[in-house]
Design an enzyme around this catalytic site. Structure first.
Site, PDB file in Angstrom:
ATOM      1  N   CYS A 149      -0.539  34.394  -9.880  1.00 43.85           N
ATOM      2  CA  CYS A 149       0.563  34.397 -10.895  1.00 43.85           C
ATOM      3  C   CYS A 149       1.243  32.879 -10.660  1.00 43.85           C
ATOM      4  O   CYS A 149       1.968  32.780  -9.898  1.00 43.85           O
ATOM      5  CB  CYS A 149       1.680  35.383 -10.954  1.00 43.85           C
ATOM      6  SG  CYS A 149       2.882  35.428 -11.750  1.00 43.85           S
ATOM      7  N   CYS A 152       4.828  33.262 -10.981  1.00 43.57           N
ATOM      8  CA  CYS A 152       5.691  33.645 -10.107  1.00 43.57           C
ATOM      9  C   CYS A 152       5.898  32.555  -8.920  1.00 43.57           C
ATOM     10  O   CYS A 152       6.729  32.569  -8.385  1.00 43.57           O
ATOM     11  CB  CYS A 152       5.147  35.057  -9.484  1.00 43.57           C
ATOM     12  SG  CYS A 152       4.435  36.145 -10.814  1.00 43.57           S
ATOM     13  N   ASP A 153       4.695  32.027  -8.832  1.00 40.65           N
ATOM     14  CA  ASP A 153       4.703  31.063  -7.732  1.00 40.65           C
ATOM     15  C   ASP A 153       4.722  29.616  -7.796  1.00 40.65           C
ATOM     16  O   ASP A 153       4.525  28.805  -6.884  1.00 40.65           O
ATOM     17  CB  ASP A 153       3.361  31.640  -6.635  1.00 40.65           C
ATOM     18  CG  ASP A 153       3.516  32.799  -6.577  1.00 40.65           C
ATOM     19  OD1 ASP A 153       4.526  33.479  -6.114  1.00 40.65           O
ATOM     20  OD2 ASP A 153       2.474  33.639  -6.430  1.00 40.65           O
TER      21      ASP A 153
END
Ligand code: NAP
Length: 330
Positions: A149, A152-153
């Site tokens: 992701c 997200c990261d």
């Protein structure tokens, strides 16, 4: 059992809340769209969200192809709007996941981590999860440089070099997103031609921060406490290279989240729920929507349409069942 609506009305007991006309499994675009329509049919559906509130769309930074948002819309924001709209008409949302179902009798039983429910109709909208490469180091280093992701990261990779694995739309879209943070993005794809559509391909090919390693597969991901390198093999020459990198983002497709349904409802060879055009599964009273049944389109817009269709068919089914039971004096 009587068939009065299991509504979320004031005065309802905890036991009442566990017996529902409609239970929706999943909270992505398909799940909340189904819940919206079931709520507007006055069925006070219960949504069991699954692990990821908002589904995969909720993890997408910007969605540019959902109609009605000409400037694009954040995935998380769109998910919140879907939820708010369904709740406005009486959908109830529980942050819980179905772990098992019993569909051999009616009403159906649904087991979650913390409770058991009874459903007169079930709408499966459990979506799909990112596919794993299955190479040494992948599992051990997930969350330590291996990610599925970018939204997200990505932020953790400011100024660092990262590798993106995959040649489809997701790989290029997420790779482009990662160029906001990373100093360089190397896209590793197992064939010579990318699978991604023309617009994304052109955008990625023109981006100075992106380079491609085609006809190349990943053999291993290495690192002690965090990703330090990736081992690549050229599929034609057989040449092996250990390339230093701090991040490995894997976008090689998805598998449906249907394992817990095995033996209860018909699944195809790849695990997708088998459904007809009206979203009916092999079990009368059980319907499906979104990526749990769709390996072809996988768009927010198509999942929304499937959710709506599943809820409309469920409503017809439930109404017919109620009429039958009323006639039989049950
Ligand atoms: P996808 O189209 O199935 O692409 C998966 C990619 O991963 C392919 O390039 C595939 O290689 C590669 N791959 C699969 N298994 C692999 C393995 N074990 N090792 C190495 N590589 C592997 O999946 P996706 O990119 O997630 O897209 C899914 C759907 O969502 C598509 O319909 C796509 O159009 C859609 N989507 C659309 C957008 C958009 O419109 N903006 C954005 C994201 C996704 P091969 O090419 O060799 O098969």
């Amino acid at each position: 059992m009587s068939l009065e609506s299991g509504s979320g009305a004031p005065g309802e007991t905890a036991d009442d809340r566990r017996i529902r006309d409609v239970i929706v499994l999943g909270s992505g675009p398909a799940g909340f769209s189904a819940a919206l329509y079931a709520a507007r049919a006055d069925r006070a559906p219960l949504v069991l969200t699954g692990q990821e509130l908002g589904g995969q769309a909720g993890l997408t930074h910007t969605i540019e192809n959902y109609p009605g948002f000409p400037e694009g819309v954040g995935g998380a924001e769109l998910g919140q709007l879907f939820q708010k709209q369904a709740e406005r008409f009486g959908a109830m949302v529980e942050l819980d996941s179905a772990t098992a179902v019993e569909l051999g009798q009616w009403p159906f039983h649904v087991k979650t981590y913390s409770a058991e429910y009874t459903a007169r109709t079930l709408i499966i909208a459990t979506g799909a999860s990112p596919r794993k490469l299955g190479v040494p180091g992948e599992q051990e280093l997930t969350g330590r440089g291996v990610s599925y992701c970018a939204t997200c990261d990505g932020w953790f990779f400011k100024g660092k070099e990262v590798v993106v694995v995959g040649g489809g739309d997701s790989a290029l879209e997420e790779g482009l997103f990662l160029t906001r943070y990373a100093s360089h993005v190397t896209v590793v794809h197992r064939r010579e031609e990318l699978r991604a559509g023309r617009i994304l391909r052109q955008r990625a090919e023109r981006n100075e921060k992106i380079s491609f390693r085609l006809s190349t597969v990943v053999q291993a991901i290495r690192g002690e406490t965090a990703v330090a390198s990736i081992v690549l093999r050229h599929v034609v020459s057989g040449a092996i290279e250990e390339k230093p990198t701090q991040g490995v983002f894997i976008f090689i497709g998805h598998d449906p989240n249907t394992e817990f349904l095995r033996g209860q409802v018909d699944l195809d060879a790849k695990g997708y729920v088998v459904a007809d055009a009206r979203m009916r599964t092999s079990v009368p009273g059980v319907f499906v929507a979104g990526e749990a049944a769709d390996s072809a389109f996988r768009q927010v817009a198509t999942s929304v349409g499937m959710g709506v269709a599943a809820a409309m068919t469920a409503e017809t089914w439930l109404a017919e069942r109620e009429a039958e039971l009323a006639e039989a004096g049950a």
